[in-house]
Design an enzyme around this catalytic site. Structure first.
Site, short mmCIF file in Angstrom:
data_model
loop_
_atom_site.label_atom_id
_atom_site.label_comp_id
_atom_site.label_asym_id
_atom_site.label_seq_id
_atom_site.Cartn_x
_atom_site.Cartn_y
_atom_site.Cartn_z
N TYR A 186 42.82 31.86 50.85
CA TYR A 186 43.05 30.52 50.30
C TYR A 186 42.06 29.48 50.84
CZ TYR A 186 47.60 32.43 48.85
OH TYR A 186 48.58 33.18 48.30
N LYS B 281 53.59 26.18 53.40
CA LYS B 281 54.93 26.56 52.95
C LYS B 281 56.05 25.90 53.77
CE LYS B 281 52.84 28.92 49.82
NZ LYS B 281 51.49 29.13 50.32
N TYR C 242 42.09 37.70 43.43
CA TYR C 242 42.97 37.22 44.50
C TYR C 242 42.83 38.12 45.74
CZ TYR C 242 47.17 36.23 47.19
OH TYR C 242 48.04 35.91 48.20
C1 LIG Z 1 50.35 29.55 49.44
C2 LIG Z 1 49.07 29.08 50.00
C3 LIG Z 1 48.21 28.24 49.28
C4 LIG Z 1 48.43 27.86 47.84
O1 LIG Z 1 49.47 26.98 47.66
P1 LIG Z 1 50.29 27.02 46.29
O2 LIG Z 1 51.31 25.99 46.45
O3 LIG Z 1 50.83 28.42 46.21
O4 LIG Z 1 49.34 26.78 45.18
C5 LIG Z 1 47.06 27.76 49.89
N1 LIG Z 1 46.76 28.14 51.14
C6 LIG Z 1 47.54 28.97 51.86
C7 LIG Z 1 47.09 29.33 53.22
C8 LIG Z 1 48.72 29.47 51.32
O5 LIG Z 1 49.47 30.30 52.05
#
Ligand SMILES: *Cc1c(COP(=O)(O)O)cnc(C)c1O
Length: 335
Positions: A289, A49, A263
């Protein structure tokens, strides 16, 4: 060049390293494996991010806004990093946290990312699972505007054409690094959720006329829904770049085989992947993730999806902060 017209603040320690995963490769066999360390972007424990927020915060400042409002799951990495970015620029922040995950861990509510949200001074409102979080953010914005604030609403995950520019930048950075190392990267594998990361990479590689394949591993939605979201945002990102029509639908791939029950819900493959990377490479993944994305990469290597002469890059998108909200998952072996 491609990104020169777009305002950007500095929030990330880029370029992030591109490193070999040779010990993991020795265990798995198969293609040459690399890791792009976007877990090391530097802002408040790092993660993907930071790159998106460089463009989003610049846009907020250009519009004279003073308060960043954004939604996420309770253990959202995006919320934590938005709160930190706000602090860094003297802005206020407000988070709308959706109770999307039925947590089983006593630390889920107040440890990990939530602890850091608190430290960054970010107030939080909570909404039930399945709520319209965009509407909830608009309500918060209205309330704060009535008190004189100038709110800037960032969509979930920072995923719109402005935020996705961060991953256009990453695609360019990765292409430069591969060139300097003299390797031909064939694929980039990563976890895809709100879709901005994959959309930015797809648009960025298309703009460079690169053949690199972006292989998304869905962490939330079924394949078609995830691919449609990524494709739609990649097209809008290309429009924003002034390069409409460059994105091909066939190049958007999001494998949904590693989501498990949903999720933020654990899978055995995720637990194995997080444990394996910790013990073979000393690298921390996360349960929501990057752990599921790595579970997908490991499975595809074992199934022989990739040729042995390929260079496959795992994009580490960060997230290990949330390990501290899921601690009971990793004590199971001992129990
Ligand atoms: C937000 C996030 C993702 C996914 O990215 P997107 O752009 O939302 O698809 C992957 N890994 C982590 C650790 C995240 O925080």
């Amino acid at each position: 060049m491609l990104l020169a017209p777009f305002a950007k603040v500095s929030l990330s320690h880029a370029p992030t390293p591109l490193e070999p995963l040779d010990r993991l490769r020795r265990v798995l066999g198969g293609p040459r494996l690399w890791i792009k360390r976007d877990d090391c972007t530097g802002l408040a424990q790092g993660g993907n991010k930071a790159r998106k927020l460089e463009f989003l915060v610049a846009d907020a400042l250009a519009k004279g806004c003073d308060t960043l409002i954004t939604p996420g799951a309770v253990q959202s990495n995006h919320v934590r990093m938005t709160a930190a970015a706000a602090a860094r620029f003297g802005l206020k922040a407000h988070a709308v946290l959706e109770r999307r995950v039925t947590a089983t861990d006593p630390d889920y509510e107040e440890n990990g990312n939530v602890l850091l949200d608190e430290l960054f001074g970010c107030p939080r409102s909570y909404v039930p699972s399945g709520s319209d979080v965009a509407a909830a953010c608009a309500d918060v914005a209205k309330g704060l505007a009535a008190k004189g604030a100038k709110p800037y609403v960032i969509p979930g995950g920072g995923s719109n054409p402005v935020g996705a520019l961060g991953y256009v930048a990453c695609a360019i950075e990765l292409a430069d690094q591969a060139k300097a190392l003299g390797i031909g990267v064939t694929r980039v594998v990563h976890g895809t959720g709100s879709s901005g990361t994959q959309a930015g990479l797809v648009a960025g590689f298309a703009a460079m006329k690169s053949a690199v394949e972006v292989f998304g591993i869905s962490v939330r939605h079924p394949r078609k829904k995830q691919e449609d979201m990524v494709y739609d945002l990649a097209c809008r990102t290309a429009d924003h770049l002034g390069k409409s029509g460059i994105v091909e639908r066939a190049r958007v791939v999001a494998d949904d085989a590693y989501v498990g029950p949903g999720y933020g819900q654990p899978t055995p493959g995720m637990i194995d992947a997080v444990t394996m990377l910790a013990r073979t490479e000393g690298i921390l993944l996360d349960p929501v993730y990057s752990g599921k994305a790595m579970a997908g990469l490991i499975d595809h290597v074992r199934k022989g999806t990739f040729r042995d002469d390929e260079n496959v890059v795992f994009l580490h998108t960060g997230g290990a902060t949330s390990l501290f909200g899921y601690k009971s998952l990793f004590f199971r072996e001992a129990a």
